[in-house]
Design a protein around this motif. Structure first.
Motif, mmCIF file in Angstrom:
data_model
loop_
_atom_site.group_PDB
_atom_site.id
_atom_site.type_symbol
_atom_site.label_atom_id
_atom_site.label_comp_id
_atom_site.label_asym_id
_atom_site.label_seq_id
_atom_site.Cartn_x
_atom_site.Cartn_y
_atom_site.Cartn_z
ATOM 1 N N GLN A 88 16.401 35.552 1.148
ATOM 2 C CA GLN A 88 15.927 34.872 -0.059
ATOM 3 C C GLN A 88 17.002 33.879 -0.497
ATOM 4 O O GLN A 88 18.097 34.291 -0.877
ATOM 5 C CB GLN A 88 15.687 35.910 -1.150
ATOM 6 N N CYS A 90 19.454 31.386 -2.439
ATOM 7 C CA CYS A 90 19.968 31.312 -3.814
ATOM 8 C C CYS A 90 21.147 30.339 -3.842
ATOM 9 O O CYS A 90 21.740 30.045 -2.805
ATOM 10 C CB CYS A 90 20.407 32.696 -4.308
ATOM 11 N N ASN A 262 20.165 36.216 -0.640
ATOM 12 C CA ASN A 262 20.022 37.658 -0.765
ATOM 13 C C ASN A 262 19.376 38.117 0.537
ATOM 14 O O ASN A 262 18.538 37.408 1.103
ATOM 15 C CB ASN A 262 19.065 38.023 -1.915
ATOM 16 N N ILE A 264 17.024 40.972 2.289
ATOM 17 C CA ILE A 264 16.020 41.924 1.807
ATOM 18 C C ILE A 264 15.276 42.606 2.961
ATOM 19 O O ILE A 264 14.890 41.962 3.928
ATOM 20 C CB ILE A 264 14.993 41.184 0.896
ATOM 21 N N THR A 278 12.964 48.673 -6.149
ATOM 22 C CA THR A 278 14.107 47.956 -5.582
ATOM 23 C C THR A 278 15.332 48.865 -5.562
ATOM 24 O O THR A 278 15.602 49.562 -6.537
ATOM 25 C CB THR A 278 14.446 46.719 -6.456
ATOM 26 N N ARG A 321 12.137 48.568 -1.412
ATOM 27 C CA ARG A 321 12.778 47.309 -0.998
ATOM 28 C C ARG A 321 14.285 47.384 -1.218
ATOM 29 O O ARG A 321 14.747 47.590 -2.341
ATOM 30 C CB ARG A 321 12.182 46.171 -1.825
ATOM 31 N N VAL A 323 17.835 45.464 -1.335
ATOM 32 C CA VAL A 323 18.311 44.091 -1.560
ATOM 33 C C VAL A 323 19.837 44.041 -1.562
ATOM 34 O O VAL A 323 20.489 44.790 -2.297
ATOM 35 C CB VAL A 323 17.808 43.530 -2.918
ATOM 36 N N PHE A 325 22.350 41.811 -2.880
ATOM 37 C CA PHE A 325 22.455 40.674 -3.797
ATOM 38 C C PHE A 325 23.724 39.872 -3.506
ATOM 39 O O PHE A 325 24.788 40.434 -3.285
ATOM 40 C CB PHE A 325 22.512 41.170 -5.240
ATOM 41 N N TYR A 338 16.509 36.328 -7.493
ATOM 42 C CA TYR A 338 15.604 37.479 -7.336
ATOM 43 C C TYR A 338 14.640 37.568 -8.518
ATOM 44 O O TYR A 338 13.439 37.751 -8.349
ATOM 45 C CB TYR A 338 16.423 38.770 -7.206
ATOM 46 N N ASN A 341 12.178 34.549 -8.493
ATOM 47 C CA ASN A 341 11.141 34.717 -7.487
ATOM 48 C C ASN A 341 10.098 35.766 -7.911
ATOM 49 O O ASN A 341 8.897 35.578 -7.722
ATOM 50 C CB ASN A 341 11.783 35.127 -6.158
ATOM 51 N N ASP A 400 23.116 43.146 -11.227
ATOM 52 C CA ASP A 400 22.109 42.357 -10.510
ATOM 53 C C ASP A 400 20.674 42.663 -10.931
ATOM 54 O O ASP A 400 19.771 41.894 -10.638
ATOM 55 C CB ASP A 400 22.241 42.608 -9.002
#
Ligand SMILES: [Zn+2]
Length: 459
Positions: A88, A90, A262, A264, A278, A321, A323, A325, A338, A341, A400
């Motif tokens: 993802q 960023c 990120n 994921i 998450t 999920r 993640v 970060f 995050y 999105n 986060d």
């Protein structure tokens, strides 16, 4: 007769309900035991951490290490058996330390070398020597009392972590005011630099870095940290009436924001895939060591939760999920992406947990959510006792995920035994060797168990 029937009905209902409850308790105990049996002897998370620490090293946002860690954890999530793995994008803070940090201290004219570290996001001196007498303050209010008396001086924020607190995190939060805002406040009164006492629970010679922020209304003066031992020594000299001045130079600077990611990985929920749970840690780290406890540990645990659930053959009803970060330490660019999105996609992030207190022995969960949700999680407490987790009274989550509350997400944090964390946090001591494999895995087991229960019963 009617009364008797009624009583029979009530008793039967209670019996059936209790039985059903104990049946699900047994079923859940078995699932968690499976997760534990697979995870406790396992070396995967530990070896993943070794790779991050020893093959990649520090992972400061915008650095090559951070870039390599994105690829490495992407692969680790695939290996863990995640159904989907993706990046993802960023935008992250890109601060660089540069080379050539050097300092001397003068006590009544006698010159000695001084070890320091620039604080993250601080301006440097552009390789020019900066020198001035130092003025010690023990609190922010003391600085305000001194006011313009610090003009042209270097303000020394000698704010100690309160050792009377059992929670080291609480002491860190309170004493951190000097590191976070000291330079901005000192600049307001004309100081030319700020020196802060390292936020450490131990007395040693290691400076600890960490993020700081400027106030745009005042000059951006350089901010550095010195060790706790050195801080005590300077304080003693000043008390004895000595003239103390410091000279230093540095080359740190802020560059334009950089693109990063990120990382994921997901296990898709079987019946309610749109409801997302998450679990995360942060992939970036400070640059003085390997970012092992902070927060390589949290990343490999998050990945290992995926592996444990998959390997145990458990099929969650809701999506789980993991993640990694990016940029938690000095900008939270990953967290912002995050959240953004999730808003855009209208994701149903019903629960999020972060592990960012080090991979130490777990003690409990911090719960930041409505009371009924807390009560639901607390009703499962007994399932966690065999694995060392008993404390459901904390309220902290993680930097986060905290903002996910805006979306109505129930957020939580893994609470660990934090007595040793701030001895090494943000210093050169935060290396792989500081992490114990079994403690690390116990954290994974408890988080996997919590996610499993929420995936089954919702929140
Ligand atoms: Zn951290």
């Amino acid at each position: 007769m009617k009364k008797l029937l009624c009583l029979t009905f009530v008793l039967t209902t209670i019996f059936v309900k209790t039985n059903a409850q104990s049946a699900s308790f047994i079923e859940d105990s078995i699932a968690i035991k499976q997760i534990s049996d697979i995870t406790l002897p396992n070396t995967v998370a530990y070896e993943n951490l070794r790779f991050l620490c020893k093959k990649i090293g520090h992972r400061l946002s915008g650095s090559i290490g951070a870039e390599k860690a994105v690829q490495a954890t992407f692969n680790m999530l695939k290996q863990a058996g995640a159904d989907t793995v993706y990046l993802q994008p960023c935008m992250v803070t890109h601060w660089v330390r540069g080379v050539g940090e050097q300092a001397f201290i003068f006590v009544n004219g006698k010159k000695q070398p001084l070890t320091f570290t620039s604080l993250g996001n601080s301006e440097g001196t552009n390789n020019k020597w900066v020198q001035a007498p130092i003025v010690e303050v023990k609190s922010m209010s003391q600085l305000h009392t001194l006011g313009n008396a610090v003009k042209g001086k270097i303000v020394f924020f000698n704010i100690e972590m309160n050792q009377q607190y059992v929670s080291t995190g609480r002491a860190y939060g309170e004493a951190g005011i000097g590191r976070r805002a000291g330079a901005a406040q000192a600049a307001k009164y004309g100081a030319i630099a700020a020196i802060v006492r390292s936020l450490s629970t131990s007395n040693d010679d290691n400076p600890h870095t960490g993020t700081m922020a400027y106030n745009d209304s005042f000059p951006k003066i350089p901010a550095i940290a010195i060790s706790t031992n050195q801080s005590n020594e300077i304080s003693k000299q000043l008390k004895q009436g000595a003239n103390v001045s410091v000279q230093f130079k540095s080359n740190c600077k802020m560059l334009p924001k950089a693109k990063s990611y990120n990382v994921i990985g997901e296990i898709k929920g079987s019946t309610l895939p749109k409801e997302i749970l998450t679990i995360g840690g942060h992939l970036d780290s400070w640059d003085l060591a390997e970012g092992a406890q902070d927060d390589g540990a949290g990343c490999v645990q998050s990945i290992d939760v995926i592996r444990a659930i998959k390997q145990a053959g458990l099929q969650p009803q809701r999506t789980i999920r993991a993640v990694m970060f990016m940029n938690e330490e000095n900008g939270s660019g990953g967290a912002a992406a995050y959240l953004e999105n999730a808003e855009k996609q209208q994701e149903q992030l019903i629960f999020a947990i972060e592990t960012d207190g080090g991979g130490f022995t777990p003690r409990g969960f911090g719960l930041d959510m409505a009371l009924d949700k807390k009560e639901k999680i607390r009703s499962w407490a007994k399932l966690f006792y065999p694995y060392g987790v008993y404390d459901f009274t904390g309220v902290g989550s993680g930097a986060d995920i905290d903002d996910l509350k805006k979306l109505g997400t129930a957020v939580a944090g893994l609470s660990v035994d934090g007595q040793r964390y701030f001895d090494l946090h943000h210093s050169k001591l935060d290396t792989f060797e500081q992490v114990n494999r079994r403690e690390l895995n116990l954290g994974t087991i408890n988080m996997a168990a919590l996610l499993w229960l929420i995936s089954k019963y919702g929140l």
